[in-house]
Scaffold this motif. Sequence first.
Motif, PDB file in Angstrom:
ATOM      1  N   GLU A 151       0.826  -1.209   0.000  1.00  0.00           N
ATOM      2  CA  GLU A 151       0.000   0.000   0.000  1.00  0.00           C
ATOM      3  C   GLU A 151       0.857   1.254   0.000  1.00  0.00           C
ATOM      4  O   GLU A 151       0.544   2.253  -0.660  1.00  0.00           O
ATOM      5  CB  GLU A 151      -0.941  -0.011   1.207  1.00  0.00           C
ATOM      6  N   LYS A 152       1.971   1.218   0.740  1.00  0.00           N
ATOM      7  CA  LYS A 152       2.887   2.366   0.750  1.00  0.00           C
ATOM      8  C   LYS A 152       3.515   2.557  -0.622  1.00  0.00           C
ATOM      9  O   LYS A 152       3.653   3.683  -1.107  1.00  0.00           O
ATOM     10  CB  LYS A 152       3.980   2.150   1.799  1.00  0.00           C
ATOM     11  N   ILE A 153       3.901   1.447  -1.232  1.00  0.00           N
ATOM     12  CA  ILE A 153       4.507   1.516  -2.561  1.00  0.00           C
ATOM     13  C   ILE A 153       3.525   2.096  -3.575  1.00  0.00           C
ATOM     14  O   ILE A 153       3.875   2.946  -4.405  1.00  0.00           O
ATOM     15  CB  ILE A 153       4.973   0.115  -3.016  1.00  0.00           C
ATOM     16  N   ARG A 154       2.266   1.668  -3.507  1.00  0.00           N
ATOM     17  CA  ARG A 154       1.253   2.184  -4.428  1.00  0.00           C
ATOM     18  C   ARG A 154       1.050   3.689  -4.236  1.00  0.00           C
ATOM     19  O   ARG A 154       0.909   4.433  -5.209  1.00  0.00           O
ATOM     20  CB  ARG A 154      -0.065   1.439  -4.205  1.00  0.00           C
ATOM     21  N   GLU A 155       1.033   4.116  -2.987  1.00  0.00           N
ATOM     22  CA  GLU A 155       0.868   5.543  -2.710  1.00  0.00           C
ATOM     23  C   GLU A 155       2.032   6.341  -3.276  1.00  0.00           C
ATOM     24  O   GLU A 155       1.842   7.388  -3.913  1.00  0.00           O
ATOM     25  CB  GLU A 155       0.769   5.759  -1.197  1.00  0.00           C
ATOM     26  N   VAL A 156       3.246   5.845  -3.076  1.00  0.00           N
ATOM     27  CA  VAL A 156       4.440   6.528  -3.556  1.00  0.00           C
ATOM     28  C   VAL A 156       4.492   6.542  -5.082  1.00  0.00           C
ATOM     29  O   VAL A 156       4.874   7.541  -5.691  1.00  0.00           O
ATOM     30  CB  VAL A 156       5.697   5.844  -2.966  1.00  0.00           C
ATOM     31  N   ASN A 157       4.104   5.446  -5.706  1.00  0.00           N
ATOM     32  CA  ASN A 157       4.092   5.401  -7.172  1.00  0.00           C
ATOM     33  C   ASN A 157       3.114   6.409  -7.749  1.00  0.00           C
ATOM     34  O   ASN A 157       3.367   7.019  -8.794  1.00  0.00           O
ATOM     35  CB  ASN A 157       3.737   3.993  -7.649  1.00  0.00           C
ATOM     36  N   GLY A 163       9.743  10.560 -15.127  1.00  0.00           N
ATOM     37  CA  GLY A 163      10.868  10.226 -15.978  1.00  0.00           C
ATOM     38  C   GLY A 163      10.984   8.758 -16.311  1.00  0.00           C
ATOM     39  O   GLY A 163      12.094   8.241 -16.473  1.00  0.00           O
ATOM     40  N   GLY A 164       9.869   8.057 -16.395  1.00  0.00           N
ATOM     41  CA  GLY A 164       9.908   6.643 -16.712  1.00  0.00           C
ATOM     42  C   GLY A 164      10.225   5.755 -15.530  1.00  0.00           C
ATOM     43  O   GLY A 164      10.337   4.535 -15.678  1.00  0.00           O
ATOM     44  N   LYS A 165      10.369   6.324 -14.356  1.00  0.00           N
ATOM     45  CA  LYS A 165      10.666   5.555 -13.147  1.00  0.00           C
ATOM     46  C   LYS A 165       9.414   5.398 -12.292  1.00  0.00           C
ATOM     47  O   LYS A 165       8.566   6.294 -12.246  1.00  0.00           O
ATOM     48  CB  LYS A 165      11.734   6.254 -12.309  1.00  0.00           C
ATOM     49  N   SER A 166       9.325   4.270 -11.606  1.00  0.00           N
ATOM     50  CA  SER A 166       8.269   4.107 -10.607  1.00  0.00           C
ATOM     51  C   SER A 166       8.560   5.048  -9.442  1.00  0.00           C
ATOM     52  O   SER A 166       9.716   5.411  -9.198  1.00  0.00           O
ATOM     53  CB  SER A 166       8.239   2.660 -10.109  1.00  0.00           C
ATOM     54  N   GLY A 167       7.525   5.422  -8.722  1.00  0.00           N
ATOM     55  CA  GLY A 167       7.703   6.369  -7.639  1.00  0.00           C
ATOM     56  C   GLY A 167       8.718   5.935  -6.600  1.00  0.00           C
ATOM     57  O   GLY A 167       9.500   6.753  -6.092  1.00  0.00           O
TER      58      GLY A 167
END
Length: 270
Positions: A151-157, A163-167
Amino acid sequence: HDTLVIEKQQTGVHQSFSIPKLKSGNYYLNCYVYDDKGIELDRKNVFFQRYLPNFSTSTDTKIATNNTAQDDTSNSSHILDLTNTFVGKYTAAQVRSILKMLLLICDETEGNSINDFLKKPDELYSKYFIYNFWEKRNKANPEAAWNAYVEKIREVNKLFKAGGKSGYETDRGRVYIQYGKPNERVIVNNESGALPYEIWQYYFSEKQAKDGVFLFYKPGRAVGEYQLLHSTWMGEKRNTSWRSLLYNNSINGSGNLDLNSQAEQYIGNK
């Protein structure tokens, strides 16, 4: 067996140590070689499993017997079957991405193992590592710990993809994951003579004995990610020349330093 043996015939290295208290599970033996000056010469990460019949595993993990894998001391070897666990569904590409995510919150030893996996991929052992990583943090329910992190990763993304990078691969995403949402976030896009920048203010917390500030800036002229330029947080990037980069490389080329700017107010000579 209650003894683990390390042997390498080419070098004549032979070592063994007792492991009677080591519970059933999946383990990684990290071996390091140093010279007399303490400089690391080589390292090796070896995966091994231990199974004790009386050891109770979690309800999500089944014990399976692999009758095809035999050695000189046993008719069969036992492995922890990850098929019905939360890691069983992931592909090799997803496993690699997960390992990168874990680099943000792992300790040094775990980080060494992750980097070894990234250099020399092994899907099965990587899955064991991921499962053990979360079981170490939540013995009763490692899947719950993993889902909370997802969930934290999804929020950050969602917040910081650029620039083509995941959050989570950006500097802002990394800081957000490691330290949480800042107490104050100041976004400055149109300050005369300065590149676009952000200031994140953190107040006293369990991770930091005093207040901390992060300064991010966008060095590119168009769409791009914000990079960490300077921080007062212990252990983070410290750049006392942050003004020369923030102002002298400004888009309009003026490089005018405003002593009343947000950056000066929050950071000054910290």
